[in-house]
Motif scaffolding. Sequence first.
Motif, PDB file in Angstrom:
ATOM      1  N   THR A   1      35.488  50.830  -9.378  1.00 18.93           N
ATOM      2  CA  THR A   1      36.454  51.894  -9.109  1.00 18.93           C
ATOM      3  C   THR A   1      37.514  51.358  -8.150  1.00 18.93           C
ATOM      4  O   THR A   1      37.196  51.009  -7.012  1.00 18.93           O
ATOM      5  CB  THR A   1      35.716  53.100  -8.458  1.00 18.93           C
ATOM      6  N   THR A   2      38.732  51.278  -8.633  1.00 17.92           N
ATOM      7  CA  THR A   2      39.807  50.699  -7.797  1.00 17.92           C
ATOM      8  C   THR A   2      40.582  51.790  -7.070  1.00 17.92           C
ATOM      9  O   THR A   2      41.010  52.767  -7.693  1.00 17.92           O
ATOM     10  CB  THR A   2      40.764  49.864  -8.685  1.00 17.92           C
ATOM     11  N   ILE A   3      40.730  51.603  -5.779  1.00 19.44           N
ATOM     12  CA  ILE A   3      41.489  52.560  -4.960  1.00 19.44           C
ATOM     13  C   ILE A   3      42.948  52.126  -4.993  1.00 19.44           C
ATOM     14  O   ILE A   3      43.264  50.966  -4.696  1.00 19.44           O
ATOM     15  CB  ILE A   3      40.961  52.536  -3.511  1.00 19.44           C
ATOM     16  N   THR A   4      43.840  53.058  -5.354  1.00 19.75           N
ATOM     17  CA  THR A   4      45.245  52.657  -5.457  1.00 19.75           C
ATOM     18  C   THR A   4      46.131  53.282  -4.386  1.00 19.75           C
ATOM     19  O   THR A   4      47.169  52.731  -4.030  1.00 19.75           O
ATOM     20  CB  THR A   4      45.822  53.020  -6.837  1.00 19.75           C
ATOM     21  N   ARG A   5      45.730  54.452  -3.855  1.00 22.95           N
ATOM     22  CA  ARG A   5      46.659  55.137  -2.938  1.00 22.95           C
ATOM     23  C   ARG A   5      45.942  56.230  -2.161  1.00 22.95           C
ATOM     24  O   ARG A   5      44.997  56.845  -2.667  1.00 22.95           O
ATOM     25  CB  ARG A   5      47.767  55.788  -3.799  1.00 22.95           C
ATOM     26  N   LEU A   6      46.415  56.464  -0.942  1.00 26.26           N
ATOM     27  CA  LEU A   6      45.940  57.617  -0.174  1.00 26.26           C
ATOM     28  C   LEU A   6      47.040  58.672  -0.206  1.00 26.26           C
ATOM     29  O   LEU A   6      48.220  58.349  -0.038  1.00 26.26           O
ATOM     30  CB  LEU A   6      45.647  57.222   1.271  1.00 26.26           C
ATOM     31  N   LEU A   7      46.650  59.919  -0.412  1.00 27.24           N
ATOM     32  CA  LEU A   7      47.628  61.001  -0.450  1.00 27.24           C
ATOM     33  C   LEU A   7      47.564  61.750   0.879  1.00 27.24           C
ATOM     34  O   LEU A   7      46.469  61.987   1.403  1.00 27.24           O
ATOM     35  CB  LEU A   7      47.312  61.969  -1.597  1.00 27.24           C
ATOM     36  N   THR A   8      48.714  62.115   1.409  1.00 27.13           N
ATOM     37  CA  THR A   8      48.732  62.738   2.736  1.00 27.13           C
ATOM     38  C   THR A   8      49.582  64.003   2.717  1.00 27.13           C
ATOM     39  O   THR A   8      50.376  64.229   1.802  1.00 27.13           O
ATOM     40  CB  THR A   8      49.324  61.787   3.785  1.00 27.13           C
ATOM     41  N   GLU A   9      49.431  64.813   3.771  1.00 27.86           N
ATOM     42  CA  GLU A   9      50.330  65.960   3.980  1.00 27.86           C
ATOM     43  C   GLU A   9      50.481  66.196   5.479  1.00 27.86           C
ATOM     44  O   GLU A   9      49.656  65.754   6.281  1.00 27.86           O
ATOM     45  CB  GLU A   9      49.793  67.221   3.285  1.00 27.86           C
ATOM     46  N   GLY A  10      51.535  66.898   5.852  1.00 29.50           N
ATOM     47  CA  GLY A  10      51.746  67.298   7.243  1.00 29.50           C
ATOM     48  C   GLY A  10      52.331  66.185   8.094  1.00 29.50           C
ATOM     49  O   GLY A  10      52.359  65.023   7.703  1.00 29.50           O
ATOM     50  N   THR A  11      52.814  66.581   9.266  1.00 32.05           N
ATOM     51  CA  THR A  11      53.354  65.602  10.222  1.00 32.05           C
ATOM     52  C   THR A  11      52.743  65.878  11.594  1.00 32.05           C
ATOM     53  O   THR A  11      52.106  66.913  11.807  1.00 32.05           O
ATOM     54  CB  THR A  11      54.897  65.723  10.347  1.00 32.05           C
ATOM     55  N   GLY A  12      52.951  64.936  12.508  1.00 33.16           N
ATOM     56  CA  GLY A  12      52.459  65.096  13.886  1.00 33.16           C
ATOM     57  C   GLY A  12      50.970  65.366  13.911  1.00 33.16           C
ATOM     58  O   GLY A  12      50.198  64.757  13.168  1.00 33.16           O
ATOM     59  N   ALA A  13      50.556  66.338  14.720  1.00 31.62           N
ATOM     60  CA  ALA A  13      49.123  66.632  14.881  1.00 31.62           C
ATOM     61  C   ALA A  13      48.534  67.203  13.593  1.00 31.62           C
ATOM     62  O   ALA A  13      47.310  67.180  13.397  1.00 31.62           O
ATOM     63  CB  ALA A  13      48.921  67.609  16.026  1.00 31.62           C
ATOM     64  N   ALA A  14      49.392  67.704  12.697  1.00 33.78           N
ATOM     65  CA  ALA A  14      48.885  68.319  11.463  1.00 33.78           C
ATOM     66  C   ALA A  14      48.741  67.296  10.324  1.00 33.78           C
ATOM     67  O   ALA A  14      48.321  67.648   9.215  1.00 33.78           O
ATOM     68  CB  ALA A  14      49.819  69.437  11.033  1.00 33.78           C
ATOM     69  N   ALA A  15      49.095  66.026  10.590  1.00 31.95           N
ATOM     70  CA  ALA A  15      49.043  65.026   9.513  1.00 31.95           C
ATOM     71  C   ALA A  15      47.603  64.752   9.106  1.00 31.95           C
ATOM     72  O   ALA A  15      46.735  64.531   9.947  1.00 31.95           O
ATOM     73  CB  ALA A  15      49.699  63.730   9.988  1.00 31.95           C
ATOM     74  N   LYS A  16      47.349  64.790   7.796  1.00 35.50           N
ATOM     75  CA  LYS A  16      46.004  64.468   7.312  1.00 35.50           C
ATOM     76  C   LYS A  16      46.038  63.861   5.913  1.00 35.50           C
ATOM     77  O   LYS A  16      47.041  63.969   5.206  1.00 35.50           O
ATOM     78  CB  LYS A  16      45.105  65.695   7.360  1.00 35.50           C
ATOM     79  N   VAL A  17      44.931  63.232   5.558  1.00 32.94           N
ATOM     80  CA  VAL A  17      44.805  62.681   4.209  1.00 32.94           C
ATOM     81  C   VAL A  17      44.190  63.770   3.337  1.00 32.94           C
ATOM     82  O   VAL A  17      43.202  64.404   3.720  1.00 32.94           O
ATOM     83  CB  VAL A  17      43.906  61.419   4.223  1.00 32.94           C
ATOM     84  N   THR A  18      44.803  63.986   2.180  1.00 34.79           N
ATOM     85  CA  THR A  18      44.289  65.053   1.303  1.00 34.79           C
ATOM     86  C   THR A  18      43.438  64.497   0.166  1.00 34.79           C
ATOM     87  O   THR A  18      42.635  65.208  -0.417  1.00 34.79           O
ATOM     88  CB  THR A  18      45.451  65.856   0.690  1.00 34.79           C
ATOM     89  N   GLY A  19      43.618  63.209  -0.157  1.00 40.19           N
ATOM     90  CA  GLY A  19      42.835  62.684  -1.268  1.00 40.19           C
ATOM     91  C   GLY A  19      43.049  61.195  -1.444  1.00 40.19           C
ATOM     92  O   GLY A  19      43.910  60.592  -0.797  1.00 40.19           O
TER      93      GLY A  19
END
Length: 438
Positions: A222-240
């Motif tokens: 299973t090859t990982i190609t990308r991390l998906l993110t949302e939010g900025t500053g303290a709200a920044a997180k990885v969604t998938g």
Amino acid sequence: MKVIVLGSGIIGTASAWFLHKAGHEVTVLERQPGPAQETSFANGCQISVSHAEPWANPSAPMKILKWLGQEDAPLLFRLRPEWLQWKWGLNFLRECTPARTADNIRQIVAICEYSRQTLQAVRAETGISYDHLTRGILHFYTDAKEFEDSLPAAKLMRDLGCPRESIGADEVVRIEPALAKIRDKIVGGDFTETDESGDVYKFTTGLARKAAEGGVDFRFNTTITRLLTEGTGAAAKVTGVEIINPDGRHQVLRADAFVMAMGSFSVPLLKPLGIDLMIYPGKGYSATYKVLDPDAAPSVSLTDDGYKLVVSRLGDRLRVAGTCELNGYTRELNTTRCEAITRRTRELFPDACDYENPVYWTGLRPLTPSNVPYIGKTRFSNLFLNAGHGTLGWTMGCGSGRAIAEIVSGRQPEVDFAFTGMPRHVRNPHPVTTPAQV
Ligand SMILES: Cc1cc2nc3c(=O)[nH]c(=O)nc-3n(C[C@H](O)[C@H](O)[C@H](O)COP(=O)(O)OP(=O)(O)OC[C@H]3O[C@@H](n4cnc5c(N)ncnc54)[C@H](O)[C@@H]3O)c2cc1C
């Protein structure tokens, strides 16, 4: 919490093991058909708390200059038109001051010691067998100046609680009689009886098997190609995380937390997120020989200072590893380097092994300039790092896995170490540095 671990070398597998023990629901993603098939496959196999001196130390710049262009040099920079390599090189020079070297050594010893105790506990709990030997590590010298220069380092290790004793040549041969044939060349050594050795591949695959039996979901091929993110500053997180499944389909997997444990390959995956890890691949070599005469082959794990090689007995095999080439992500075998390893091993132990049929291998050490890994937090609230274990990933493996599981669970690990993005927990009174958030 649902946690996805990215990569299944010793670091990702140990992380998954401890995250599962901490009560999380764990999935591991790995591009290879099984665990430990890249850098954690055929390394030197030493659990060497006693060898915590990083390559970045006050004597390194002169040595590296001397070795430039020397094809069989122990540490070879092949200068490339590549910004990361030059930036890494400048950072490496910065880590060579006496003060930074001393602080790096303290941290490396602390995490290595914590890790060795953790490895011993995992071994007792799981019964995994991995050709391990608890006969110590013997470092021998054939150059009087190098031996003399090693005495302060050995003393520093003793001051930090690591029993690395400097010894004479006769004592070296008494501890490892297989070195008798080169007794006249040996000028001294040091011996740390608490160090160990064992097959990292066997251990990692054994641990992955136990973890899978306990419910950890390993997804290989299973090859990982990308991390998906949302939010900025303290709200920044990885969604998938975007992956390519074994059948070639693209898919996005969601989780509450993500642990990056892809060794050298953590760098390109994190770059689009604005996280610039200072990790450069340091290509190392190993040769594995079948032992023909068990008494002529060493059974104490060795470090040959002159050739910067480590030797570990793995049952009926002898593993010899070392050298480092900073030359990008290529894993191509260089015949000159391979032959230099066999020539030296044959010189040390002439009749011990089948030298006509060596198995050569290369792996990319995920090197930080200081050899202190990134273990800890990022500015994305649910993205954690466990990468950059350089020359000591097997030694630090179980401890790093245990520490990241603590951090993901919201606790501070009980070890004096500059965890990334976290205040340093200090047990000993010495200078404190707080690593920058990445
Ligand atoms: C020659 C040599 C000798 C060494 N000797 C010793 C020693 O004696 N003692 C010691 O403590 N350490 C030693 N080391 C260092 C040690 O081997 C490494 O530090 C350790 O293996 C790093 O483990 P890791 O899990 O971070 O990386 P890896 O084992 O490389 O694991 C990363 C995993 O991520 C996977 N991956 C990468 N990209 C992707 C992607 N896009 N999608 C999916 N999966 C991906 C890879 O397939 C890999 O399995 C040595 C290293 C070398 C090269």
